[in-house]
Design an enzyme around this catalytic site. Structure first.
Site: not given
Lengths: 278, 227
Positions: A188, A192, A235, A239
Protein backbone atom coordinates in the site's frame (compact mmCIF):
# COMPACT_ATOMS: atom_id res chain seq x y z
CA UNK A 1 -41.24 28.72 9.62
CA UNK A 2 -38.73 31.58 9.43
CA UNK A 3 -39.15 32.26 13.12
CA UNK A 4 -38.41 28.64 13.91
CA UNK A 5 -35.25 28.73 11.80
CA UNK A 6 -34.07 31.91 13.48
CA UNK A 7 -34.64 30.39 16.89
CA UNK A 8 -32.68 27.29 15.89
CA UNK A 9 -29.68 29.29 14.66
CA UNK A 10 -28.12 30.20 18.03
CA UNK A 11 -28.60 26.63 19.21
CA UNK A 12 -26.74 25.33 16.20
CA UNK A 13 -23.94 27.83 16.74
CA UNK A 14 -23.68 26.85 20.38
CA UNK A 15 -23.30 23.21 19.47
CA UNK A 16 -20.14 23.60 17.40
CA UNK A 17 -19.68 19.92 16.55
CA UNK A 18 -23.31 19.37 15.70
CA UNK A 19 -23.29 22.41 13.44
CA UNK A 20 -20.26 21.03 11.63
CA UNK A 21 -22.00 17.68 11.22
CA UNK A 22 -24.91 19.43 9.51
CA UNK A 23 -22.70 20.81 6.77
CA UNK A 24 -22.94 19.25 3.33
CA UNK A 25 -20.11 16.89 2.28
CA UNK A 26 -18.77 19.48 -0.18
CA UNK A 27 -18.50 22.02 2.66
CA UNK A 28 -16.46 19.57 4.74
CA UNK A 29 -14.17 19.00 1.77
CA UNK A 30 -13.89 22.74 1.07
CA UNK A 31 -12.73 23.36 4.63
CA UNK A 32 -10.01 20.75 4.21
CA UNK A 33 -8.96 22.32 0.90
CA UNK A 34 -8.74 25.71 2.63
CA UNK A 35 -6.64 24.24 5.44
CA UNK A 36 -3.82 22.68 3.43
CA UNK A 37 -2.05 22.95 0.09
CA UNK A 38 -2.99 19.63 -1.54
CA UNK A 39 -3.05 18.68 -5.21
CA UNK A 40 -4.86 15.47 -4.23
CA UNK A 41 -7.82 17.29 -2.67
CA UNK A 42 -8.14 19.76 -5.55
CA UNK A 43 -7.38 17.49 -8.52
CA UNK A 44 -10.92 17.35 -9.91
CA UNK A 45 -12.63 20.69 -10.22
CA UNK A 46 -15.51 18.94 -11.98
CA UNK A 47 -16.15 16.63 -9.03
CA UNK A 48 -16.15 19.59 -6.66
CA UNK A 49 -18.79 21.23 -8.83
CA UNK A 50 -20.89 18.06 -9.07
CA UNK A 51 -20.84 17.15 -5.37
CA UNK A 52 -24.00 19.11 -4.42
CA UNK A 53 -25.86 16.97 -6.98
CA UNK A 54 -24.13 13.70 -6.16
CA UNK A 55 -26.21 10.62 -7.01
CA UNK A 56 -25.07 9.27 -3.63
CA UNK A 57 -27.49 11.72 -1.99
CA UNK A 58 -30.44 9.77 -3.41
CA UNK A 59 -29.16 6.63 -1.74
CA UNK A 60 -29.35 8.34 1.65
CA UNK A 61 -33.13 8.62 1.31
CA UNK A 62 -33.47 5.06 0.01
CA UNK A 63 -31.28 3.82 2.86
CA UNK A 64 -33.25 5.72 5.47
CA UNK A 65 -36.47 4.13 4.26
CA UNK A 66 -34.95 0.66 4.22
CA UNK A 67 -33.44 1.13 7.68
CA UNK A 68 -36.74 1.94 9.36
CA UNK A 69 -38.84 -0.52 7.39
CA UNK A 70 -39.92 -3.87 8.92
CA UNK A 71 -38.04 -6.40 6.77
CA UNK A 72 -36.67 -9.90 6.61
CA UNK A 73 -38.06 -13.19 7.96
CA UNK A 74 -38.50 -11.57 11.39
CA UNK A 75 -40.32 -8.56 9.90
CA UNK A 76 -38.57 -5.95 12.03
CA UNK A 77 -36.59 -2.79 11.32
CA UNK A 78 -32.91 -2.20 12.08
CA UNK A 79 -33.79 0.37 14.73
CA UNK A 80 -32.52 -1.85 17.56
CA UNK A 81 -29.12 -2.43 15.95
CA UNK A 82 -26.23 -1.38 18.18
CA UNK A 83 -23.48 0.26 16.11
CA UNK A 84 -21.34 0.86 19.17
CA UNK A 85 -23.11 3.71 20.94
CA UNK A 86 -26.18 1.80 22.00
CA UNK A 87 -29.22 0.40 20.16
CA UNK A 88 -30.72 2.89 17.74
CA UNK A 89 -27.92 5.49 17.92
CA UNK A 90 -26.77 6.38 14.40
CA UNK A 91 -25.34 9.90 14.74
CA UNK A 92 -21.54 9.80 14.60
CA UNK A 93 -21.21 6.02 14.77
CA UNK A 94 -19.71 5.55 11.30
CA UNK A 95 -16.43 7.34 12.11
CA UNK A 96 -15.86 5.08 15.13
CA UNK A 97 -15.28 1.89 13.16
CA UNK A 98 -13.75 -0.69 13.11
CA UNK A 99 -14.80 -1.59 16.64
CA UNK A 100 -14.82 -4.63 18.92
CA UNK A 101 -18.28 -6.01 19.67
CA UNK A 102 -18.75 -8.22 22.70
CA UNK A 103 -21.86 -9.88 21.25
CA UNK A 104 -19.93 -10.98 18.15
CA UNK A 105 -16.58 -11.55 19.87
CA UNK A 106 -14.65 -9.82 17.12
CA UNK A 107 -13.61 -6.50 15.61
CA UNK A 108 -16.02 -5.44 12.86
CA UNK A 109 -15.97 -2.78 10.21
CA UNK A 110 -19.23 -0.92 9.63
CA UNK A 111 -20.36 -3.16 6.80
CA UNK A 112 -19.74 -6.32 8.84
CA UNK A 113 -21.74 -4.87 11.71
CA UNK A 114 -24.61 -3.94 9.41
CA UNK A 115 -24.70 -7.49 8.00
CA UNK A 116 -24.52 -8.88 11.54
CA UNK A 117 -27.65 -6.90 12.50
CA UNK A 118 -29.48 -7.85 9.31
CA UNK A 119 -28.86 -11.49 10.21
CA UNK A 120 -29.40 -11.49 13.97
CA UNK A 121 -32.25 -8.97 14.15
CA UNK A 122 -34.03 -9.30 10.81
CA UNK A 123 -33.23 -12.96 10.17
CA UNK A 124 -31.66 -12.57 6.74
CA UNK A 125 -29.15 -15.24 5.67
CA UNK A 126 -26.06 -15.06 3.45
CA UNK A 127 -28.11 -16.31 0.49
CA UNK A 128 -30.71 -13.54 0.67
CA UNK A 129 -30.18 -10.83 -1.97
CA UNK A 130 -30.35 -8.22 0.82
CA UNK A 131 -26.99 -9.51 2.06
CA UNK A 132 -25.61 -11.35 -0.94
CA UNK A 133 -25.64 -8.32 -3.28
CA UNK A 134 -22.74 -6.19 -2.12
CA UNK A 135 -21.92 -4.01 -5.12
CA UNK A 136 -23.49 -0.96 -6.67
CA UNK A 137 -26.29 1.53 -6.17
CA UNK A 138 -29.00 -1.12 -6.20
CA UNK A 139 -27.58 -3.12 -3.28
CA UNK A 140 -29.45 -2.75 0.03
CA UNK A 141 -26.10 -2.74 1.80
CA UNK A 142 -24.93 0.24 -0.27
CA UNK A 143 -28.10 2.20 0.49
CA UNK A 144 -28.11 1.39 4.22
CA UNK A 145 -24.42 2.15 4.54
CA UNK A 146 -24.73 5.47 2.69
CA UNK A 147 -27.60 6.51 4.96
CA UNK A 148 -25.86 5.73 8.25
CA UNK A 149 -22.54 7.14 6.98
CA UNK A 150 -24.22 10.43 6.07
CA UNK A 151 -25.09 10.85 9.75
CA UNK A 152 -21.34 11.05 10.48
CA UNK A 153 -20.56 13.62 7.79
CA UNK A 154 -18.18 16.22 9.22
CA UNK A 155 -17.44 14.14 12.33
CA UNK A 156 -13.78 13.51 13.06
CA UNK A 157 -12.52 9.95 12.47
CA UNK A 158 -12.12 8.37 15.89
CA UNK A 159 -11.82 4.58 15.62
CA UNK A 160 -11.61 3.12 19.16
CA UNK A 161 -8.35 1.45 20.26
CA UNK A 162 -9.25 0.81 23.92
CA UNK A 163 -9.95 -2.89 23.50
CA UNK A 164 -6.79 -5.01 23.09
CA UNK A 165 -8.29 -6.64 19.98
CA UNK A 166 -8.86 -3.26 18.33
CA UNK A 167 -5.26 -2.28 19.00
CA UNK A 168 -3.83 -5.64 17.87
CA UNK A 169 -5.74 -5.59 14.59
CA UNK A 170 -4.90 -1.95 13.87
CA UNK A 171 -1.19 -2.67 14.49
CA UNK A 172 -1.28 -5.73 12.21
CA UNK A 173 -2.95 -3.53 9.59
CA UNK A 174 0.02 -1.17 9.79
CA UNK A 175 2.43 -4.03 9.10
CA UNK A 176 0.26 -5.16 6.17
CA UNK A 177 0.23 -1.60 4.78
CA UNK A 178 4.02 -1.63 4.44
CA UNK A 179 4.42 -5.33 3.54
CA UNK A 180 5.82 -5.77 0.05
CA UNK A 181 4.82 -8.88 -1.87
CA UNK A 182 3.65 -10.23 -5.21
CA UNK A 183 4.70 -9.92 -8.85
CA UNK A 184 5.64 -6.26 -8.60
CA UNK A 185 6.91 -6.06 -4.97
CA UNK A 186 4.16 -3.55 -4.21
CA UNK A 187 2.62 -2.61 -0.87
CA UNK A 188 0.00 0.00 0.00
CA UNK A 189 2.87 2.34 0.90
CA UNK A 190 4.23 2.19 -2.67
CA UNK A 191 1.53 4.66 -3.68
CA UNK A 192 0.43 6.21 -0.40
CA UNK A 193 3.57 7.32 1.46
CA UNK A 194 4.54 10.48 -0.45
CA UNK A 195 2.70 13.74 -1.09
CA UNK A 196 1.49 14.92 -4.49
CA UNK A 197 2.70 11.89 -6.47
CA UNK A 198 0.74 10.54 -9.41
CA UNK A 199 -0.07 7.21 -11.05
CA UNK A 200 -0.45 8.38 -14.63
CA UNK A 201 -2.76 11.41 -14.35
CA UNK A 202 -4.25 10.55 -10.94
CA UNK A 203 -2.90 12.31 -7.85
CA UNK A 204 -2.51 9.83 -4.98
CA UNK A 205 -3.51 10.51 -1.35
CA UNK A 206 -0.67 10.42 1.20
CA UNK A 207 -1.37 8.37 4.33
CA UNK A 208 1.04 10.65 6.23
CA UNK A 209 -1.18 13.70 5.64
CA UNK A 210 -4.41 13.22 7.62
CA UNK A 211 -6.16 16.08 5.79
CA UNK A 212 -5.66 14.16 2.52
CA UNK A 213 -6.13 10.75 4.00
CA UNK A 214 -9.58 11.51 5.39
CA UNK A 215 -10.83 11.98 1.84
CA UNK A 216 -9.07 8.79 0.74
CA UNK A 217 -10.91 6.72 3.38
CA UNK A 218 -14.25 8.55 3.14
CA UNK A 219 -16.41 5.82 1.67
CA UNK A 220 -19.18 5.33 0.63
CA UNK A 221 -18.51 7.65 -2.26
CA UNK A 222 -19.99 8.10 -5.70
CA UNK A 223 -17.32 6.80 -8.04
CA UNK A 224 -17.76 8.87 -11.19
CA UNK A 225 -15.83 6.45 -13.41
CA UNK A 226 -18.01 3.56 -12.22
CA UNK A 227 -21.30 5.49 -12.18
CA UNK A 228 -21.99 3.78 -8.85
CA UNK A 229 -21.62 4.35 -5.13
CA UNK A 230 -18.76 2.24 -3.79
CA UNK A 231 -17.71 1.14 -0.30
CA UNK A 232 -14.39 1.06 1.56
CA UNK A 233 -14.16 -2.68 0.99
CA UNK A 234 -14.60 -2.15 -2.73
CA UNK A 235 -11.73 0.37 -2.75
CA UNK A 236 -9.45 -2.01 -0.84
CA UNK A 237 -10.25 -4.77 -3.33
CA UNK A 238 -9.40 -2.50 -6.26
CA UNK A 239 -6.04 -1.62 -4.73
CA UNK A 240 -5.22 -5.28 -4.12
CA UNK A 241 -6.12 -6.11 -7.72
CA UNK A 242 -3.80 -3.39 -9.00
CA UNK A 243 -1.04 -4.50 -6.61
CA UNK A 244 -1.26 -8.02 -8.08
CA UNK A 245 -1.91 -9.31 -4.56
CA UNK A 246 -4.55 -11.75 -3.29
CA UNK A 247 -7.93 -10.09 -2.75
CA UNK A 248 -8.96 -9.77 0.90
CA UNK A 249 -12.10 -11.73 1.76
CA UNK A 250 -14.98 -9.27 2.25
CA UNK A 251 -15.87 -8.81 5.91
CA UNK A 252 -12.96 -10.97 7.04
CA UNK A 253 -10.05 -10.13 9.32
CA UNK A 254 -7.60 -9.06 6.58
CA UNK A 255 -10.01 -6.47 5.22
CA UNK A 256 -10.80 -5.24 8.73
CA UNK A 257 -7.12 -4.94 9.66
CA UNK A 258 -6.49 -2.79 6.59
CA UNK A 259 -9.51 -0.58 7.29
CA UNK A 260 -8.53 -0.28 10.97
CA UNK A 261 -5.18 1.16 9.99
CA UNK A 262 -6.74 3.35 7.27
CA UNK A 263 -9.24 4.98 9.56
CA UNK A 264 -6.68 5.44 12.32
CA UNK A 265 -4.45 7.39 9.91
CA UNK A 266 -7.32 9.84 9.30
CA UNK A 267 -7.90 10.30 13.03
CA UNK A 268 -9.07 13.77 14.03
CA UNK A 269 -9.95 14.91 10.51
CA UNK A 270 -13.58 15.30 9.43
CA UNK A 271 -15.12 12.54 7.32
CA UNK A 272 -16.69 13.49 3.96
CA UNK A 273 -19.81 11.34 3.79
CA UNK A 274 -20.83 10.54 1.19
CA UNK A 275 -17.85 11.63 -0.89
CA UNK A 276 -17.44 11.82 -4.67
CA UNK A 277 -14.38 10.35 -6.34
CA UNK A 278 -12.97 10.12 -9.83
CA UNK B 1 8.51 -18.30 -15.00
CA UNK B 2 9.43 -16.73 -11.68
CA UNK B 3 13.13 -17.20 -11.10
CA UNK B 4 14.46 -17.63 -7.61
CA UNK B 5 17.17 -15.12 -6.93
CA UNK B 6 20.38 -16.42 -5.45
CA UNK B 7 20.75 -14.82 -2.10
CA UNK B 8 23.61 -13.16 -0.36
CA UNK B 9 24.28 -14.49 3.10
CA UNK B 10 23.48 -11.14 4.69
CA UNK B 11 19.91 -11.11 3.50
CA UNK B 12 19.36 -14.70 4.51
CA UNK B 13 20.74 -14.06 7.99
CA UNK B 14 18.65 -10.91 8.36
CA UNK B 15 15.52 -12.75 7.37
CA UNK B 16 16.33 -15.65 9.69
CA UNK B 17 16.60 -13.34 12.70
CA UNK B 18 13.36 -11.56 11.87
CA UNK B 19 11.29 -14.62 11.26
CA UNK B 20 12.95 -17.23 13.45
CA UNK B 21 10.53 -19.24 15.46
CA UNK B 22 7.54 -17.99 13.59
CA UNK B 23 4.14 -18.67 15.05
CA UNK B 24 3.18 -22.30 15.02
CA UNK B 25 -0.56 -22.23 15.13
CA UNK B 26 -2.18 -25.61 15.35
CA UNK B 27 -5.74 -24.58 15.91
CA UNK B 28 -7.17 -21.40 14.44
CA UNK B 29 -9.94 -21.39 17.05
CA UNK B 30 -7.43 -20.98 19.85
CA UNK B 31 -5.46 -18.13 18.32
CA UNK B 32 -5.07 -15.24 20.75
CA UNK B 33 -4.40 -12.19 18.60
CA UNK B 34 -3.38 -10.08 21.55
CA UNK B 35 -0.61 -12.53 22.50
CA UNK B 36 1.11 -12.11 19.12
CA UNK B 37 3.43 -9.35 18.00
CA UNK B 38 2.01 -7.12 15.26
CA UNK B 39 4.36 -8.81 12.76
CA UNK B 40 3.21 -12.29 13.78
CA UNK B 41 -0.44 -11.31 13.62
CA UNK B 42 0.02 -9.74 10.17
CA UNK B 43 1.64 -12.93 8.85
CA UNK B 44 -1.09 -15.00 10.44
CA UNK B 45 -3.82 -12.83 8.92
CA UNK B 46 -2.32 -12.98 5.44
CA UNK B 47 -1.19 -16.60 5.27
CA UNK B 48 -3.17 -18.59 7.85
CA UNK B 49 -6.47 -16.94 8.72
CA UNK B 50 -8.34 -17.43 5.46
CA UNK B 51 -8.69 -13.65 5.22
CA UNK B 52 -7.26 -13.52 1.70
CA UNK B 53 -8.14 -15.49 -1.43
CA UNK B 54 -4.84 -17.40 -1.47
CA UNK B 55 -6.24 -20.29 -3.51
CA UNK B 56 -6.92 -18.11 -6.57
CA UNK B 57 -5.04 -19.34 -9.65
CA UNK B 58 -2.40 -16.94 -10.99
CA UNK B 59 -1.11 -16.34 -14.50
CA UNK B 60 2.41 -17.65 -13.84
CA UNK B 61 0.95 -20.96 -12.59
CA UNK B 62 0.16 -22.04 -9.05
CA UNK B 63 -1.84 -19.90 -6.66
CA UNK B 64 -1.85 -16.51 -4.94
CA UNK B 65 -0.27 -18.04 -1.85
CA UNK B 66 3.14 -18.04 -3.55
CA UNK B 67 2.78 -14.34 -4.38
CA UNK B 68 1.78 -13.39 -0.84
CA UNK B 69 4.66 -15.30 0.79
CA UNK B 70 7.48 -12.77 0.80
CA UNK B 71 10.85 -13.57 -0.73
CA UNK B 72 14.00 -12.35 1.01
CA UNK B 73 14.16 -9.04 -0.81
CA UNK B 74 10.53 -8.26 -0.06
CA UNK B 75 11.09 -9.02 3.63
CA UNK B 76 14.27 -6.96 3.83
CA UNK B 77 12.73 -3.98 1.99
CA UNK B 78 9.44 -3.80 3.93
CA UNK B 79 10.08 -1.06 6.47
CA UNK B 80 7.14 -0.05 8.64
CA UNK B 81 6.71 3.71 8.60
CA UNK B 82 8.77 4.02 5.41
CA UNK B 83 12.48 4.59 4.84
CA UNK B 84 15.26 2.10 4.15
CA UNK B 85 16.82 -0.74 6.16
CA UNK B 86 20.38 -0.47 7.55
CA UNK B 87 23.46 -0.24 5.32
CA UNK B 88 24.48 -3.89 5.69
CA UNK B 89 21.03 -5.09 4.65
CA UNK B 90 21.00 -2.71 1.69
CA UNK B 91 24.37 -4.01 0.54
CA UNK B 92 23.16 -7.60 0.81
CA UNK B 93 20.06 -6.73 -1.21
CA UNK B 94 22.19 -4.98 -3.82
CA UNK B 95 24.61 -7.90 -4.19
CA UNK B 96 21.78 -10.45 -4.48
CA UNK B 97 20.07 -8.29 -7.09
CA UNK B 98 23.24 -7.94 -9.17
CA UNK B 99 23.66 -11.73 -9.08
CA UNK B 100 20.09 -12.26 -10.29
CA UNK B 101 20.59 -10.61 -13.68
CA UNK B 102 20.95 -12.76 -16.79
CA UNK B 103 21.93 -11.34 -20.19
CA UNK B 104 20.86 -12.14 -23.73
CA UNK B 105 23.12 -14.44 -25.75
CA UNK B 106 25.07 -12.27 -28.15
CA UNK B 107 25.03 -9.23 -25.88
CA UNK B 108 22.63 -6.40 -25.10
CA UNK B 109 21.18 -4.66 -28.17
CA UNK B 110 18.43 -2.12 -28.62
CA UNK B 111 15.15 -3.59 -29.84
CA UNK B 112 12.17 -1.97 -31.57
CA UNK B 113 11.20 1.37 -30.00
CA UNK B 114 7.67 1.18 -31.39
CA UNK B 115 7.05 -2.08 -29.55
CA UNK B 116 8.76 -0.51 -26.54
CA UNK B 117 6.35 2.40 -26.65
CA UNK B 118 3.34 0.12 -26.30
CA UNK B 119 5.01 -2.01 -23.63
CA UNK B 120 5.97 1.04 -21.60
CA UNK B 121 2.41 2.36 -21.72
CA UNK B 122 0.59 -0.90 -20.99
CA UNK B 123 -0.40 -1.63 -17.40
CA UNK B 124 -1.98 -4.93 -18.35
CA UNK B 125 -1.04 -8.24 -16.80
CA UNK B 126 -0.96 -10.38 -13.66
CA UNK B 127 -4.07 -8.84 -12.06
CA UNK B 128 -6.35 -11.34 -10.33
CA UNK B 129 -9.65 -10.80 -8.54
CA UNK B 130 -12.94 -9.44 -9.77
CA UNK B 131 -11.43 -9.53 -13.27
CA UNK B 132 -8.48 -11.68 -14.31
CA UNK B 133 -5.95 -10.54 -16.91
CA UNK B 134 -5.95 -13.20 -19.63
CA UNK B 135 -2.39 -13.51 -20.92
CA UNK B 136 -3.36 -16.13 -23.47
CA UNK B 137 -5.50 -13.63 -25.39
CA UNK B 138 -4.00 -11.19 -27.87
CA UNK B 139 -2.61 -8.95 -25.11
CA UNK B 140 0.69 -9.69 -23.42
CA UNK B 141 1.63 -8.26 -20.02
CA UNK B 142 2.96 -4.73 -20.24
CA UNK B 143 5.88 -2.96 -18.61
CA UNK B 144 3.76 -0.56 -16.54
CA UNK B 145 6.51 2.07 -17.00
CA UNK B 146 4.16 5.02 -17.60
CA UNK B 147 2.32 4.34 -14.33
CA UNK B 148 5.28 5.89 -12.50
CA UNK B 149 7.49 7.61 -15.09
CA UNK B 150 6.95 10.69 -17.20
CA UNK B 151 8.44 10.08 -20.64
CA UNK B 152 6.92 12.15 -23.39
CA UNK B 153 4.54 15.03 -23.38
CA UNK B 154 1.77 13.50 -25.49
CA UNK B 155 0.53 11.18 -22.73
CA UNK B 156 0.59 11.79 -18.97
CA UNK B 157 2.87 9.43 -17.10
CA UNK B 158 3.09 9.17 -13.33
CA UNK B 159 5.52 10.83 -10.95
CA UNK B 160 6.34 8.10 -8.41
CA UNK B 161 9.54 7.41 -10.36
CA UNK B 162 11.98 9.87 -11.97
CA UNK B 163 11.03 11.78 -15.13
CA UNK B 164 12.60 10.01 -18.11
CA UNK B 165 11.79 12.58 -20.79
CA UNK B 166 14.72 12.85 -23.19
CA UNK B 167 16.44 9.99 -21.37
CA UNK B 168 18.75 8.92 -24.22
CA UNK B 169 19.68 12.38 -25.47
CA UNK B 170 22.51 13.06 -23.05
CA UNK B 171 23.39 9.44 -22.38
CA UNK B 172 23.99 7.92 -25.80
CA UNK B 173 24.17 4.19 -26.53
CA UNK B 174 27.58 3.06 -25.31
CA UNK B 175 27.95 -0.56 -24.10
CA UNK B 176 28.18 0.67 -20.52
CA UNK B 177 24.94 2.63 -20.90
CA UNK B 178 23.16 -0.33 -22.51
CA UNK B 179 24.22 -2.58 -19.64
CA UNK B 180 23.14 -0.03 -17.03
CA UNK B 181 19.66 0.46 -18.49
CA UNK B 182 19.20 -3.28 -19.03
CA UNK B 183 20.20 -3.94 -15.41
CA UNK B 184 17.85 -1.29 -14.03
CA UNK B 185 14.85 -2.67 -15.91
CA UNK B 186 15.82 -6.27 -15.09
CA UNK B 187 16.44 -5.66 -11.38
CA UNK B 188 16.90 -2.05 -10.28
CA UNK B 189 17.91 -3.14 -6.77
CA UNK B 190 21.39 -3.84 -8.21
CA UNK B 191 21.90 -0.05 -8.19
CA UNK B 192 19.18 1.22 -5.89
CA UNK B 193 18.63 -1.40 -3.16
CA UNK B 194 15.09 -1.40 -1.79
CA UNK B 195 13.87 0.82 -4.60
CA UNK B 196 10.11 0.83 -5.23
CA UNK B 197 10.67 -0.19 -8.85
CA UNK B 198 9.45 -3.70 -9.73
CA UNK B 199 11.99 -6.33 -10.79
CA UNK B 200 10.77 -6.63 -14.34
CA UNK B 201 13.34 -9.19 -15.51
CA UNK B 202 14.12 -11.01 -12.27
CA UNK B 203 10.40 -11.62 -11.59
CA UNK B 204 9.73 -12.70 -15.15
CA UNK B 205 7.28 -9.90 -15.97
CA UNK B 206 9.23 -8.94 -19.11
CA UNK B 207 11.33 -11.13 -21.41
CA UNK B 208 14.86 -10.17 -22.46
CA UNK B 209 13.46 -9.22 -25.87
CA UNK B 210 10.80 -6.98 -24.34
CA UNK B 211 13.42 -5.29 -22.17
CA UNK B 212 15.43 -4.59 -25.34
CA UNK B 213 12.31 -2.99 -26.90
CA UNK B 214 11.74 -0.76 -23.88
CA UNK B 215 15.45 0.16 -23.91
CA UNK B 216 15.03 1.27 -27.52
CA UNK B 217 12.09 3.43 -26.49
CA UNK B 218 14.37 5.11 -23.93
CA UNK B 219 17.67 5.26 -25.84
CA UNK B 220 17.08 5.07 -29.60
CA UNK B 221 17.72 8.52 -31.14
CA UNK B 222 14.64 7.91 -33.34
CA UNK B 223 12.35 7.36 -30.34
CA UNK B 224 9.94 10.20 -29.50
CA UNK B 225 11.39 10.10 -25.97
CA UNK B 226 14.53 11.71 -27.42
CA UNK B 227 12.93 14.06 -29.94
Amino acid sequence: MLKKALLALPVALALGVAANAQKAPEDVLQRLIDSIDSTYLTQSEMNLMMMPDSPALWLIDDGQELFHEARGPNNVSLETCDFGKGPGVLEGVFVEFPRYFEDAGRVMDFESRLVHCMKTIQGFTDDDPAIKTKHGNAADITKLQTYVASLSNGHAWNPPLDHPMEKAIRDAGEIIFYRRAGTMDFSCSTCHAATGKRIRASVLPDSNVPEEWTKAVSWPAFRVGHDNVRSAQHRVSECYWQMRHAEPVWGDIGMIAIISYWNDRARGQPAILPDMKR
Amino acid sequence: MFKKTSLAAGVAAFAAILFAGGYAIADAQKVDFTAMSAEELAEYIILESGGFHLDAAVQEGGTMRARMEQDDLQKACSVVGGGKPDAATLEAVRAAAAASITYPEGGIKLGDWQKGRELSWSGFGYRVGHRNDDHSASRQPGGNCANCHQKVSDRDGGTLGPDLTGYGKMRGTSDAMLKYVYDVIYNAHAYFPCTQMPRMGAKGVLTQEQIADIMAWLLDPESPVNK
